[in-house]
Design a protein around this motif. Structure first.
Motif, PDB file in Angstrom:
ATOM      1  N   CYS A 217       0.826  -1.219   0.000  1.00  0.00           N
ATOM      2  CA  CYS A 217       0.000   0.000   0.000  1.00  0.00           C
ATOM      3  C   CYS A 217       0.857   1.265   0.000  1.00  0.00           C
ATOM      4  N   ILE A 218       0.547   2.199  -0.900  1.00  0.00           N
ATOM      5  CA  ILE A 218       1.310   3.456  -0.954  1.00  0.00           C
ATOM      6  C   ILE A 218       0.559   4.598  -0.258  1.00  0.00           C
ATOM      7  N   LYS A 219      -0.540   4.292   0.382  1.00  0.00           N
ATOM      8  CA  LYS A 219      -1.307   5.261   1.173  1.00  0.00           C
ATOM      9  C   LYS A 219      -1.820   6.449   0.359  1.00  0.00           C
ATOM     10  N   CYS A 220      -2.285   6.142  -0.827  1.00  0.00           N
ATOM     11  CA  CYS A 220      -2.775   7.233  -1.676  1.00  0.00           C
ATOM     12  C   CYS A 220      -4.191   7.634  -1.278  1.00  0.00           C
ATOM     13  N   GLY A 221      -4.916   6.770  -0.591  1.00  0.00           N
ATOM     14  CA  GLY A 221      -6.258   7.108  -0.144  1.00  0.00           C
ATOM     15  C   GLY A 221      -7.345   6.947  -1.201  1.00  0.00           C
ATOM     16  N   ALA A 222      -6.998   6.402  -2.364  1.00  0.00           N
ATOM     17  CA  ALA A 222      -7.988   6.274  -3.442  1.00  0.00           C
ATOM     18  C   ALA A 222      -9.131   5.350  -3.027  1.00  0.00           C
ATOM     19  N   CYS A 223      -8.797   4.246  -2.350  1.00  0.00           N
ATOM     20  CA  CYS A 223      -9.835   3.298  -1.941  1.00  0.00           C
ATOM     21  C   CYS A 223     -10.786   3.938  -0.929  1.00  0.00           C
ATOM     22  N   TYR A 224     -10.193   4.766  -0.039  1.00  0.00           N
ATOM     23  CA  TYR A 224     -10.964   5.414   1.017  1.00  0.00           C
ATOM     24  C   TYR A 224     -12.078   6.257   0.413  1.00  0.00           C
ATOM     25  N   THR A 225     -11.735   7.020  -0.646  1.00  0.00           N
ATOM     26  CA  THR A 225     -12.744   7.847  -1.296  1.00  0.00           C
ATOM     27  C   THR A 225     -13.696   7.011  -2.136  1.00  0.00           C
ATOM     28  N   ALA A 226     -13.203   5.895  -2.650  1.00  0.00           N
ATOM     29  CA  ALA A 226     -14.045   5.106  -3.561  1.00  0.00           C
ATOM     30  C   ALA A 226     -15.122   4.322  -2.819  1.00  0.00           C
ATOM     31  N   CYS A 227     -14.858   3.906  -1.594  1.00  0.00           N
ATOM     32  CA  CYS A 227     -15.796   3.047  -0.868  1.00  0.00           C
ATOM     33  C   CYS A 227     -17.064   3.804  -0.492  1.00  0.00           C
ATOM     34  N   LYS A 228     -18.197   3.304  -0.929  1.00  0.00           N
ATOM     35  CA  LYS A 228     -19.471   3.962  -0.649  1.00  0.00           C
ATOM     36  C   LYS A 228     -20.068   3.471   0.669  1.00  0.00           C
ATOM     37  N   PHE A 229     -19.403   2.494   1.308  1.00  0.00           N
ATOM     38  CA  PHE A 229     -20.011   1.855   2.472  1.00  0.00           C
ATOM     39  C   PHE A 229     -19.268   2.124   3.778  1.00  0.00           C
ATOM     40  N   LYS A 230     -18.401   3.134   3.735  1.00  0.00           N
ATOM     41  CA  LYS A 230     -17.612   3.509   4.918  1.00  0.00           C
ATOM     42  C   LYS A 230     -16.915   2.298   5.525  1.00  0.00           C
ATOM     43  N   ALA A 231     -16.495   1.385   4.651  1.00  0.00           N
ATOM     44  CA  ALA A 231     -15.865   0.166   5.150  1.00  0.00           C
ATOM     45  C   ALA A 231     -14.361   0.320   5.288  1.00  0.00           C
ATOM     46  N   ILE A 232     -13.828   1.439   4.784  1.00  0.00           N
ATOM     47  CA  ILE A 232     -12.376   1.629   4.886  1.00  0.00           C
ATOM     48  C   ILE A 232     -12.069   2.679   5.947  1.00  0.00           C
ATOM     49  N   GLU A 233     -11.078   2.387   6.756  1.00  0.00           N
ATOM     50  CA  GLU A 233     -10.758   3.237   7.891  1.00  0.00           C
ATOM     51  C   GLU A 233      -9.295   3.645   7.838  1.00  0.00           C
ATOM     52  N   LYS A 234      -9.044   4.919   8.223  1.00  0.00           N
ATOM     53  CA  LYS A 234      -7.654   5.370   8.361  1.00  0.00           C
ATOM     54  C   LYS A 234      -7.270   5.200   9.812  1.00  0.00           C
ATOM     55  N   ARG A 235      -6.126   4.602  10.064  1.00  0.00           N
ATOM     56  CA  ARG A 235      -5.694   4.484  11.455  1.00  0.00           C
ATOM     57  C   ARG A 235      -4.233   4.849  11.609  1.00  0.00           C
TER      58      ARG A 235
END
Ligand SMILES: Cc1cc2nc3c(=O)[nH]c(=O)nc-3n(C[C@H](O)[C@H](O)[C@H](O)COP(=O)(O)O)c2cc1C
Ligand code: SF4
Ligand code: SF4
Lengths: 130, 597
Positions: B579-597
């Motif tokens: 993972c390069i931590k670009c955050g693309a998946c975070y914005t793409a997920c419509k179900f709030k299933a991705i979390e930044k920690r």
């Protein structure tokens, strides 16, 4: 523009110019006499704009200050348009009807300037607003 | 009574112009003509109303109705409904968030309720391009009064008694500065107006010059009379084209009216001024650097003393004052020292203009009495934090100031209290931060600015700030040590004590104040390698919460390094090593299933 030569000249110029922007201060001031001209379609068709302009001219001619002219929508007295309501601070409003340009001027000289009601034009004291 | 029955004031400040207030004006004029109202209604371009968040603003007098977010297309409706029929256009009124109600008059708006406008008195009230309008609101009367009724000493005494202090950041008493310039004997003396305004995010001085340039010209002439100077310069950054344009118009008009030049108002007093342009270096706002820049030398500071009041421009006594300082002068002369000193706190009199920015609802320009609390500014005037987030910190004083916390919110603010809690008044920048802001990163941001802007003349600032910035960068990348934190503090203090000019002497403030109030956050970055605000990307990891993931594959498809695996309709997983931590998946997920920690 030739240079202003003294403080007195500057003061005179200020006094002359002050009237050009007093409309803006009138908006903020509470103690002004309010002239409300009914300017819905009915009022305009009956000549309310001419009445208002005539009153404006007369007020300027007499150099009367602390008057705010505002327009309102239909005041419900369409039978007597143009209508003009006068509100002196702290007094019951007076509603005049069938005010043409000439009568508008009369209201300015009599009521606004001298404080006398123009009895024959009064059509009522407008309803209480809540 | 005015020739015109109605006045429409349209904001022509830089902000509103960018949202096409020119288009509004031309459309208003067009429709006014179409309806034959051009002899009844006047359209006036004014300076900033301060309520920039909701600009462009149109104000209608005498009804005193305040329209917000007006677009050129709205002009027709305003003319047809309000001007012709007298009906207020409700949809353009401001909705007061506290009342959830539309309010038409600005005096009912919380934004304006706690403000007192002295320096900004004419901004948004008169046209800055017409000297007649300035004269009609008592313009140049203070100059006239001073020239005909007062001795220079009396002027200085009055300004001293008013308690006015410099608004450019230092807070030095203006009357004492003028007195020093007066007492230094010299054939030639100068007045300089400092309009460099280099703090990122600050636009107080620009707004005054755009909205009321004559008040500054008048005050400079008064300062000339008080100190014995016959010539003045306005030092303004070339990036302020609109302010420059309006200043040029104002100067030309003032000369035509004989209010600048020889024998002003027949009193025998001569004063004239000119504009000098700066290239926009922060350090050129420092008065000695500014003077060198006007002289044609490099804009580098020199040691004080001698102070400019003793030996300034071309080695002559010079009073350097800030734009806002000047804007306060005419009302002080006309209304008296007691009037002014009744406003404010014991040691800080009058008002201060702040440029309120960041995570508040009402971004804009506010003028408040000294002694108001930060809470009142942020929550009452500013309308609270955007999106109902939680307040975290407020930064005052720009790159020289510090970050304050919740516990400082109820401190009445003035020059002394702000300094005592590790920040400063500065020129009036105020940036509000919420829980999504990382304090280490904020400190790094300001250091980046100072490193860029340091003139390089002295070692503590040139090298020291660079080291501070390197250490902060290490910490945000998760490579910091506890030793680094010690060095940060020690070095910061050393730079403060040894730098040559105010830039270096204050540049560690953002670091030191955040370390003082947000020590935990620094330690977290160093020990736990965590950034609680989720800002420092190197310290973040993205995780998919299995229970929330429905297996839609959206994230896997946007991931640029293809490190998300999973079957359709089954929970996905991120391969942390790739993972390069670009955050693309975070914005793409419509179900709030991705979390930044
Ligand atoms: C790095 C630095 C930048 C400054 N920038 C400004 C500025 O942009 N505008 C300003 O008025 N004063 C600025 N100052 C303060 C000036 O040196 C000076 O104190 C001020 O112009 C005096 O005016 P006042 O007494 O009216 O505040 C700056 C000072 C420093 C050290
Ligand atoms: S403190 Fe910084 S800006 Fe000031 S003189 Fe030194 S190097 Fe230049
Ligand atoms: S986008 Fe969200 S829901 Fe869809 S697979 Fe990825 S984590 Fe699961």
């Amino acid at each position: 523009m030739c240079p202003i030569k003294s403080l007195d000249e500057l003061k005179a110029l200020r006094d002359k110019l002050k009237t050009d922007i007093d409309v803006r201060e009138a908006g903020e001031a509470e103690g002004n006499i309010k002239v409300i001209v009914g300017m819905a379609t009915c009022g305009i068709a009956a000549g309310a704009r001419e009445t208002m302009l005539a009153m404006l001219e007369e007020i300027n001619k007499l150099g009367i200050k602390n008057v705010t002219i505002v327009q309102s929508g239909c005041m419900g007295s369409c039978y007597a348009e143009p209508t003009v309501e006068l509100r002196f601070p702290g007094q019951e409003p007076i509603l005049y009807g069938n005010v043409n340009s000439e009568k508008g001027r009369e209201i300015v000289t009599k009521h606004i300037k001298d404080g006398e009601l123009v009895q024959n034009l009064i059509i009522g004291r407008p309803f209480e607003t809540v | 009574m005015s020739k015109y029955r109605m006045h429409l004031l349209v904001c022509g400040g830089t902000g509103c112009k960018a949202s096409d207030s020119d288009g509004i004006i031309s459309n208003l004029e067009k429709h006014i003509k179409e309806h034959g109202l051009e002899n009844e209604v006047q359209v006036v371009t004014t300076g900033c109303f301060g309520f920039c968040e909701k600009g462009p603003i149109v104000k209608v007098h005498p009804d005193n109705v305040f329209y917000i977010e007006v677009k050129p297309e709205d002009a027709e409706e305003i003319v047809k409904e309000h001007l012709v029929k007298g009906r207020v256009v409700n949809r353009l009124l401001y909705v007061e968030p506290t009342l959830q109600e539309r309010v038409g008059q600005h005096k009912d708006m919380a934004f304006y309720k706690k403000q007192i406008r002295i320096a900004l008195r004419n901004c948004g009230f008169i046209s800055p391009e017409d000297i007649n309008e300035y004269i009609s609101v008592e313009g140049y009367q203070a100059l006239g009064k001073v020239l005909t009724e007062m001795s220079p000493e009396e002027v200085i005494e009055l300004v001293k008694k008013s308690g006015l202090r410099g608004r450019g950041g230092g807070g030095f008493p203006t009357g004492i500065k003028w007195e020093a310039a007066r007492k230094t004997a010299s054939e030639d003396k100068y007045i300089i107006c400092n309009a460099d305004e280099g703090d990122p995010g600050a636009f107080m001085d620009r707004s005054i010059l755009e909205g009321d340039p004559h008040s500054v010209l008048e005050a400079m002439a008064i300062a000339g009379y008080a100190t014995g100077a016959k010539e003045g310069f306005i030092y303004i950054r070339a990036e302020y084209p609109l302010a420059i344009h309006r200043l040029q118009i104002a100067i030309t008009q003032a000369r035509e009216f004989g209010l600048l030049g020889k024998d002003i108002l027949g009193t025998g007093f001569d004063f004239d001024l000119d504009i000098r342009y700066g290239a926009g270096a922060f350090v050129c706002g420092e008065e000695t650097a500014l003077i060198h820049s006007i002289e044609g030398d490099r804009g580098e500071p020199t040691n004080k003393p001698p102070f400019p009041a003793q030996s300034g421009l071309w080695k002559k006594p010079t009073s350097v004052n800030n734009v806002e300082t000047f804007a306060n002068i005419p009302p002080i002369i006309l209304k008296g020292a007691e009037w002014f000193s009744a406003i404010g706190t014991e040691k800080s009199k009058g008002t201060k203009v702040f440029a309120l920015a960041g995570k508040v609802n009402n971004v804009g320009l506010v003028e408040v009495p000294m002694g108001i609390t930060l809470r009142e500014i942020i929550f009452d005037i500013g309308g609270g934090i955007k999106d109902d987030r939680k307040f975290k910190s407020v930064q005052t004083g720009g790159p020289s100031g510090g970050c304050l916390t919740e516990e400082n919110l109820d401190t009445p603010i003035d020059y002394e209290t702000l300094a005592s809690i590790g920040s400063m008044m500065g020129s009036g920048g105020m940036i509000v931060m919420d829980e999504d802001d990382c304090m280490v990163n904020v400190a790094k941001f300001y250091l980046e600015f100072t490193v860029d802007e340091s003139c390089g003349k002295c070692t503590p600032c040139r090298v020291g700030n660079k080291r501070l910035h390197e250490i902060l960068t290490r910490i945000t990348e998760g490579k910091g040590t506890m030793k680094d934190l010690e060095v940060l503090k020690e070095l910061g203090e050393a730079i403060k004590d040894t730098a040559l000019c105010g830039l270096g002497q204050t540049s560690p403030n953002p670091v030191l104040s955040t370390m003082k109030y947000f020590w935990d956050e620094y330690v977290e970055h160093v020990k736990d390698k965590k950034c609680r605000a989720g800002v420092c990307t190197s310290l973040l990891s993205y995780y998919i919460i299995a229970e929330k993931c429905i297996g839609c594959t959206a994230c896997a498809r946007v991931c640029p390094v293809k490190c998300i695996k999973g079957e359709v309709k089954k929970p996905h997983e991120i391969d942390q090593s790739k993972c390069i931590k670009c955050g693309a998946c975070y914005t793409a997920c419509k179900f709030k299933a991705i979390e930044k920690r």
